[in-house]
Design a protein around this motif. Structure first.
Motif, PDB file in Angstrom:
ATOM      1  N   LEU A   1       0.839  -1.193   0.000  1.00  0.00           N
ATOM      2  CA  LEU A   1       0.000   0.000   0.000  1.00  0.00           C
ATOM      3  C   LEU A   1       0.878   1.249   0.000  1.00  0.00           C
ATOM      4  CD1 LEU A   1      -2.724  -0.919   2.658  1.00  0.00           C
ATOM      5  CD2 LEU A   1      -3.042  -0.798   0.193  1.00  0.00           C
ATOM      6  N   SER A   2       0.429   2.260  -0.713  1.00  0.00           N
ATOM      7  CA  SER A   2       1.135   3.542  -0.698  1.00  0.00           C
ATOM      8  C   SER A   2       0.697   4.356   0.512  1.00  0.00           C
ATOM      9  CB  SER A   2       0.832   4.323  -1.979  1.00  0.00           C
ATOM     10  OG  SER A   2      -0.519   4.756  -1.982  1.00  0.00           O
ATOM     11  N   HIS A   3       1.485   5.380   0.838  1.00  0.00           N
ATOM     12  CA  HIS A   3       1.136   6.245   1.957  1.00  0.00           C
ATOM     13  C   HIS A   3      -0.200   6.945   1.694  1.00  0.00           C
ATOM     14  CE1 HIS A   3       5.608   6.647   3.377  1.00  0.00           C
ATOM     15  NE2 HIS A   3       5.268   5.411   3.088  1.00  0.00           N
ATOM     16  N   GLN A   4      -0.449   7.295   0.424  1.00  0.00           N
ATOM     17  CA  GLN A   4      -1.703   7.969   0.089  1.00  0.00           C
ATOM     18  C   GLN A   4      -2.894   7.034   0.265  1.00  0.00           C
ATOM     19  OE1 GLN A   4      -2.116  11.413  -0.933  1.00  0.00           O
ATOM     20  NE2 GLN A   4      -4.108  10.699  -0.184  1.00  0.00           N
ATOM     21  N   GLU A   5      -2.747   5.762  -0.113  1.00  0.00           N
ATOM     22  CA  GLU A   5      -3.839   4.801   0.054  1.00  0.00           C
ATOM     23  C   GLU A   5      -4.178   4.619   1.525  1.00  0.00           C
ATOM     24  OE1 GLU A   5      -3.613   1.574  -3.508  1.00  0.00           O
ATOM     25  OE2 GLU A   5      -1.839   1.689  -2.225  1.00  0.00           O
ATOM     26  N   ILE A   6      -3.146   4.519   2.358  1.00  0.00           N
ATOM     27  CA  ILE A   6      -3.374   4.376   3.798  1.00  0.00           C
ATOM     28  C   ILE A   6      -4.064   5.621   4.342  1.00  0.00           C
ATOM     29  CG2 ILE A   6      -2.256   4.122   6.046  1.00  0.00           C
ATOM     30  CD1 ILE A   6      -0.042   2.551   4.612  1.00  0.00           C
ATOM     31  N   ALA A   7      -3.613   6.788   3.911  1.00  0.00           N
ATOM     32  CA  ALA A   7      -4.224   8.044   4.367  1.00  0.00           C
ATOM     33  C   ALA A   7      -5.697   8.095   3.997  1.00  0.00           C
ATOM     34  CB  ALA A   7      -3.477   9.228   3.761  1.00  0.00           C
ATOM     35  N   ASN A   8      -6.013   7.676   2.776  1.00  0.00           N
ATOM     36  CA  ASN A   8      -7.413   7.672   2.337  1.00  0.00           C
ATOM     37  C   ASN A   8      -8.266   6.772   3.223  1.00  0.00           C
ATOM     38  OD1 ASN A   8      -6.695   9.366   0.252  1.00  0.00           O
ATOM     39  ND2 ASN A   8      -6.651   7.756  -1.298  1.00  0.00           N
ATOM     40  N   GLU A   9      -7.737   5.590   3.546  1.00  0.00           N
ATOM     41  CA  GLU A   9      -8.529   4.618   4.294  1.00  0.00           C
ATOM     42  C   GLU A   9      -8.620   4.949   5.778  1.00  0.00           C
ATOM     43  OE1 GLU A   9      -7.242   0.670   3.378  1.00  0.00           O
ATOM     44  OE2 GLU A   9      -7.784   0.863   1.264  1.00  0.00           O
TER      45      GLU A   9
ATOM     46  N   ASN B   1      -8.788   8.151   6.644  1.00  0.00           N
ATOM     47  CA  ASN B   1      -9.363   9.496   6.625  1.00  0.00           C
ATOM     48  C   ASN B   1      -8.389  10.517   7.222  1.00  0.00           C
ATOM     49  OD1 ASN B   1     -11.381  11.317   5.978  1.00  0.00           O
ATOM     50  ND2 ASN B   1     -12.428  11.106   7.944  1.00  0.00           N
ATOM     51  N   SER B   2      -7.148  10.429   6.754  1.00  0.00           N
ATOM     52  CA  SER B   2      -6.101  11.336   7.209  1.00  0.00           C
ATOM     53  C   SER B   2      -5.422  11.933   5.970  1.00  0.00           C
ATOM     54  CB  SER B   2      -5.098  10.573   8.087  1.00  0.00           C
ATOM     55  OG  SER B   2      -4.110  11.436   8.602  1.00  0.00           O
ATOM     56  N   SER B   3      -4.268  12.559   6.154  1.00  0.00           N
ATOM     57  CA  SER B   3      -3.515  13.126   5.036  1.00  0.00           C
ATOM     58  C   SER B   3      -2.254  12.303   4.810  1.00  0.00           C
ATOM     59  CB  SER B   3      -3.139  14.578   5.319  1.00  0.00           C
ATOM     60  OG  SER B   3      -2.182  14.652   6.366  1.00  0.00           O
ATOM     61  N   ARG B   4      -1.740  12.364   3.580  1.00  0.00           N
ATOM     62  CA  ARG B   4      -0.517  11.623   3.267  1.00  0.00           C
ATOM     63  C   ARG B   4       0.658  12.118   4.103  1.00  0.00           C
ATOM     64  NH1 ARG B   4       3.876  12.415   0.662  1.00  0.00           N
ATOM     65  NH2 ARG B   4       3.191  14.452  -0.090  1.00  0.00           N
ATOM     66  N   GLU B   5       0.709  13.417   4.359  1.00  0.00           N
ATOM     67  CA  GLU B   5       1.815  13.970   5.138  1.00  0.00           C
ATOM     68  C   GLU B   5       1.827  13.412   6.555  1.00  0.00           C
ATOM     69  OE1 GLU B   5       0.988  16.351   1.678  1.00  0.00           O
ATOM     70  OE2 GLU B   5      -0.315  15.722   3.330  1.00  0.00           O
ATOM     71  N   VAL B   6       0.655  13.324   7.169  1.00  0.00           N
ATOM     72  CA  VAL B   6       0.561  12.788   8.537  1.00  0.00           C
ATOM     73  C   VAL B   6       0.972  11.321   8.551  1.00  0.00           C
ATOM     74  CG1 VAL B   6      -1.053  12.151  10.376  1.00  0.00           C
ATOM     75  CG2 VAL B   6      -1.175  14.420   9.336  1.00  0.00           C
ATOM     76  N   ILE B   7       0.454  10.545   7.605  1.00  0.00           N
ATOM     77  CA  ILE B   7       0.772   9.116   7.566  1.00  0.00           C
ATOM     78  C   ILE B   7       2.258   8.898   7.308  1.00  0.00           C
ATOM     79  CG2 ILE B   7       0.376   6.956   6.332  1.00  0.00           C
ATOM     80  CD1 ILE B   7      -1.924   7.896   8.192  1.00  0.00           C
ATOM     81  N   SER B   8       2.838   9.649   6.402  1.00  0.00           N
ATOM     82  CA  SER B   8       4.264   9.501   6.109  1.00  0.00           C
ATOM     83  C   SER B   8       5.108   9.813   7.342  1.00  0.00           C
ATOM     84  CB  SER B   8       4.659  10.430   4.952  1.00  0.00           C
ATOM     85  OG  SER B   8       4.020  10.036   3.756  1.00  0.00           O
ATOM     86  N   ARG B   9       4.738  10.848   8.072  1.00  0.00           N
ATOM     87  CA  ARG B   9       5.477  11.209   9.282  1.00  0.00           C
ATOM     88  C   ARG B   9       5.376  10.113  10.341  1.00  0.00           C
ATOM     89  NH1 ARG B   9       2.839  15.376  10.509  1.00  0.00           N
ATOM     90  NH2 ARG B   9       1.698  14.659  12.335  1.00  0.00           N
TER      91      ARG B   9
ATOM     92  N   LEU C   1       4.693   6.914   9.819  1.00  0.00           N
ATOM     93  CA  LEU C   1       5.403   5.717   9.343  1.00  0.00           C
ATOM     94  C   LEU C   1       6.917   5.871   9.560  1.00  0.00           C
ATOM     95  CD1 LEU C   1       3.475   4.905   6.049  1.00  0.00           C
ATOM     96  CD2 LEU C   1       3.601   3.456   8.082  1.00  0.00           C
ATOM     97  N   LYS C   2       7.430   7.084   9.345  1.00  0.00           N
ATOM     98  CA  LYS C   2       8.852   7.314   9.570  1.00  0.00           C
ATOM     99  C   LYS C   2       9.202   7.109  11.037  1.00  0.00           C
ATOM    100  CE  LYS C   2      12.857   8.390   7.967  1.00  0.00           C
ATOM    101  NZ  LYS C   2      13.520   7.485   6.981  1.00  0.00           N
ATOM    102  N   LYS C   3       8.346   7.550  11.935  1.00  0.00           N
ATOM    103  CA  LYS C   3       8.571   7.331  13.364  1.00  0.00           C
ATOM    104  C   LYS C   3       8.529   5.841  13.687  1.00  0.00           C
ATOM    105  CE  LYS C   3       6.825  11.754  15.114  1.00  0.00           C
ATOM    106  NZ  LYS C   3       5.801  12.422  15.976  1.00  0.00           N
ATOM    107  N   MET C   4       7.598   5.109  13.071  1.00  0.00           N
ATOM    108  CA  MET C   4       7.528   3.664  13.283  1.00  0.00           C
ATOM    109  C   MET C   4       8.795   2.983  12.788  1.00  0.00           C
ATOM    110  SD  MET C   4       3.550   2.735  12.333  1.00  0.00           S
ATOM    111  CE  MET C   4       3.812   0.977  12.682  1.00  0.00           C
ATOM    112  N   GLU C   5       9.326   3.454  11.670  1.00  0.00           N
ATOM    113  CA  GLU C   5      10.570   2.888  11.145  1.00  0.00           C
ATOM    114  C   GLU C   5      11.722   3.137  12.112  1.00  0.00           C
ATOM    115  OE1 GLU C   5      12.514   2.567   6.777  1.00  0.00           O
ATOM    116  OE2 GLU C   5      12.276   4.624   7.521  1.00  0.00           O
ATOM    117  N   GLN C   6      11.781   4.337  12.685  1.00  0.00           N
ATOM    118  CA  GLN C   6      12.831   4.668  13.645  1.00  0.00           C
ATOM    119  C   GLN C   6      12.737   3.806  14.902  1.00  0.00           C
ATOM    120  OE1 GLN C   6      12.110   8.870  14.114  1.00  0.00           O
ATOM    121  NE2 GLN C   6      13.204   9.427  12.232  1.00  0.00           N
ATOM    122  N   ARG C   7      11.530   3.392  15.242  1.00  0.00           N
ATOM    123  CA  ARG C   7      11.315   2.525  16.411  1.00  0.00           C
ATOM    124  C   ARG C   7      11.532   1.050  16.073  1.00  0.00           C
ATOM    125  NH1 ARG C   7       5.379   3.877  17.659  1.00  0.00           N
ATOM    126  NH2 ARG C   7       5.607   2.135  19.136  1.00  0.00           N
TER     127      ARG C   7
END
Length: 209
Positions: A168-176, A178-186, A188-194
């Motif tokens: 899934l792309s960040h935009q697809e996750i954001a759509n599902e 009901n958020s924005s791609r920028e929020v989801i990308s941020r 996800l980056k925090k999850m990657e750091q963890r």
């Protein structure tokens, strides 16, 4: 078709399987097809033989909120309710992987409730499982922060496809969500750091359960 039905719906009694063979219609759908649209009348109940279908709720502006998956061996509980009450659909369903679907006419669904114990139990279990799943989703939306909702969403998706690689792309996750791609990308980056996920070019890899 009979052997395929029996293999996928293993709890159905032989008489029910034979009746399904005689009355249901098999439909094949390609990935990307929308097979139920919000506002349409539903004349059949869907039994999934193969593939994967996503069910969404849409608002008046066309925004989508992911509700649940339909997998082989399952049925669409909302289509059952709408068909029984002769109401228009409150959901949208899109095929994610090429699917083979049994279309069961409304009059057969009602008739089988009194004739076949396995069908009665299947319908009741379908309603109960979907109700419990929707309560879980509601809890996530009402009581969890977006980062907690995202973790829950990714784990749920991984479980449904039986893979830790989530295409899934960040935009697809954001759509599902009901958020924005920028929020989801941020997030996800925090999850990657963890150390919870690995972000790849075309997918997300879940590293921990």
């Amino acid at each position: 078709m009979m052997s395929n039905v029996a293999q996928v719906y293993t709890d159905f009694e032989p008489g029910l399987v034979k009746t399904i063979e005689d009355t249901a219609v098999v439909r094949h759908f390609k990935a990307g097809e929308v097979i139920i649209r919000t506002g349409q009348y539903i004349q059949n109940t869907m039994l999934i033989l193969s593939g994967k279908i996503k069910v969404y709720r849409e608002d008046s502006e066309g925004n989508e909120f992911f509700m649940y998956y339909l997998m082989p061996g399952q049925a669409c509980a909302i289509s059952m309710i709408c068909a029984t009450k002769m109401e228009t659909s409150k959901i949208m369903a899109r095929v994610m992987e090429d699917a083979e679907v049994l279309m069961v006419p409304l009059n057969m669904m009602e008739k089988w409730m009194g004739e076949f114990k396995s069908w009665y139990e299947f319908v009741v279990t379908t309603y109960r499982n979907r109700f419990e799943e929707l309560l879980t989703v509601l809890d996530q939306v009402a009581f969890r922060s977006m980062d907690e909702r995202l973790e829950f969403y990714l784990k749920r998706h991984a479980d449904s496809i039986n893979s830790k690689i989530i295409p899934l792309s960040h935009q697809e996750i954001a759509n599902e969500l009901n958020s924005s791609r920028e929020v989801i990308s941020r997030l996800l980056k925090k999850m990657e750091q963890r150390g919870l996920v690995r972000l790849n070019r075309n997918n997300i890899e879940l590293l921990k359960d």
